[in-house]
Scaffold this active site. Structure first.
Site, short mmCIF file in Angstrom:
data_model
loop_
_atom_site.label_atom_id
_atom_site.label_comp_id
_atom_site.label_asym_id
_atom_site.label_seq_id
_atom_site.Cartn_x
_atom_site.Cartn_y
_atom_site.Cartn_z
N SER A 187 0.84 -1.20 0.00
CA SER A 187 0.00 0.00 0.00
C SER A 187 0.88 1.26 0.00
CB SER A 187 -0.97 -0.04 1.18
OG SER A 187 -1.97 0.94 1.06
N GLU A 281 -9.80 -3.75 -6.16
CA GLU A 281 -9.45 -2.69 -5.21
C GLU A 281 -9.32 -1.33 -5.89
OE1 GLU A 281 -5.29 -2.46 -3.79
OE2 GLU A 281 -5.11 -4.52 -4.51
N HIS A 311 -7.90 -5.03 -0.55
CA HIS A 311 -6.63 -4.32 -0.70
C HIS A 311 -5.60 -4.85 0.30
CE1 HIS A 311 -3.81 -0.99 -0.93
NE2 HIS A 311 -3.96 -0.78 0.37
#
Length: 340
Positions: A187, A281, A311
């Site tokens: 991320s 996502e 995610h």
């Protein structure tokens, strides 16, 4: 009956033709032949569906403001914190950088991995990402250093990048050879890992041997089509959540600046990249566009597309079989790239 919340309308194989990815995966720009590989999961596991449902109820509906940051941090800690795997020792480091070493028994000598955790630059720490770091240490058989970098809004850009650079310089000063170091992140940590490599290029620092990015956030302008197309399918967060985190981290800086949004940087000369992303996502295109741009710049890219998962799902390794499978896949690919 398949829950439409998790069904994209067919098996992942049906999303591909000779031009690249099509149709239900939502990404219609052609990719170079062979760019994307679909993971062998046609339908999300029961565990994945249950975790996604929980995220939809606990996280996604929440509105966010600066006052909510302590709650966001506590919630992430509760959702993702896990204990180290048996056989992995944890050694905390407080100077000259903050973080922790995760060391397997009989670790390979001379090789290590630097891990940068996710959390939108506003939450997360090495403890919240031990589901990933301990498994990478175990599967790779190497020491993993998880950096505890400073977070926004208390420490906006470029604090996180400065800390990542300090950690990289520290590892080199400790005698680690760059060509025997790997880099990984998920991320925001995946985007930070990419920004770190761009900064190393600018400062003539050696680059790692390879990098693995899980659902990386590479574009803080939050302008990709996936943010609209996957608004209902993404289990973790909303476009407002992304914009909130981007504002806190970027402050008054131009969000297209390459060290903030490394998607827009010079991607030539980078080490081999492997990317893992879910087709459902909001950050799907952050990986797909990165793959296109990096390959066009001559960088070797392996893009692995997973189907219908939340995610940064490797954070749920140990609870979700796809999380363990993704980390096993990533570790195997890194080992295949390793030198003697």
């Amino acid at each position: 009956m398949t829950d439409p919340m998790y069904d994209s309308g067919g098996s992942p194989a049906s999303h591909r033709n000779e031009d690249g990815l099509r149709g239900d995966a939502g990404y219609t720009d052609p990719l170079p032949p062979g760019n994307a590989e679909f993971a062998p999961w046609v339908t999300p596991s029961l565990q994945a569906r249950l975790i996604a449902r929980g995220l939809r109820r606990l996280v996604k509906p929440r509105r966010v403001s600066r006052m909510d940051v302590p709650l966001i941090r506590a919630l992430m800690g509760a959702l993702t914190r896990s204990r180290p795997l048996p056989g992995i020792t944890v050694e905390r480091v407080k100077a000259p950088v903050h973080g922790e070493w995760l060391r397997p028994r009989q670790a390979r000598r001379g090789r290590a991995l630097l891990y940068l955790h996710g959390g939108g630059y506003v939450c997360g720490n090495p403890r919240t990402h031990r589901a990933i770091t301990t498994r990478l240490a175990h599967r790779l058989g190497v020491a993993v250093f998880a950096l505890d970098y400073r977070l926004a809004p208390e420490h906006p850009y470029p604090a996180a990048l400065q800390d990542a650079l300090a950690a990289w310089r520290w590892l080199l000063a400790e005698g680690w050879r760059a060509d025997r170091l790997w880099l990984a992140g998920d991320s925001a940590g995946g985007g930070l890992a990419l920004a770190l490599m761009l900064a190393c290029k600018q400062q003539d620092l050696p680059l790692p041997a390879a990098a693995t990015l899980f659902s990386p956030w590479t574009d803080l302008t939050c302008s990709s089509t996936a943010i609209t197309e996957n608004a209902a399918r993404c289990a973790w967060f909303t476009a407002d959540h992304l914009q909130f985190a981007a504002r806190l981290y970027a402050g008054g800086h131009d969000r297209t600046a390459p060290l903030l949004s490394p998607l827009y940087g010079d991607l030539a000369g980078l080490p081999p990249l492997q990317l893992h992303v879910s087709d459902s996502e909001l950050l799907r295109d952050d990986s797909l566009q990165l793959a296109v741009r990096a390959q066009a710049a001559g960088t070797s890219v392996r893009l692995r597309m997973w189907h219908g998962l939340p995610h940064a799902w490797p954070n749920f390794a140990g609870l979700m079989p796809e999380g363990d499978a993704c980390l096993e896949d990533a570790a195997s690919a890194l080992l295949a790239l390793s030198v003697s």
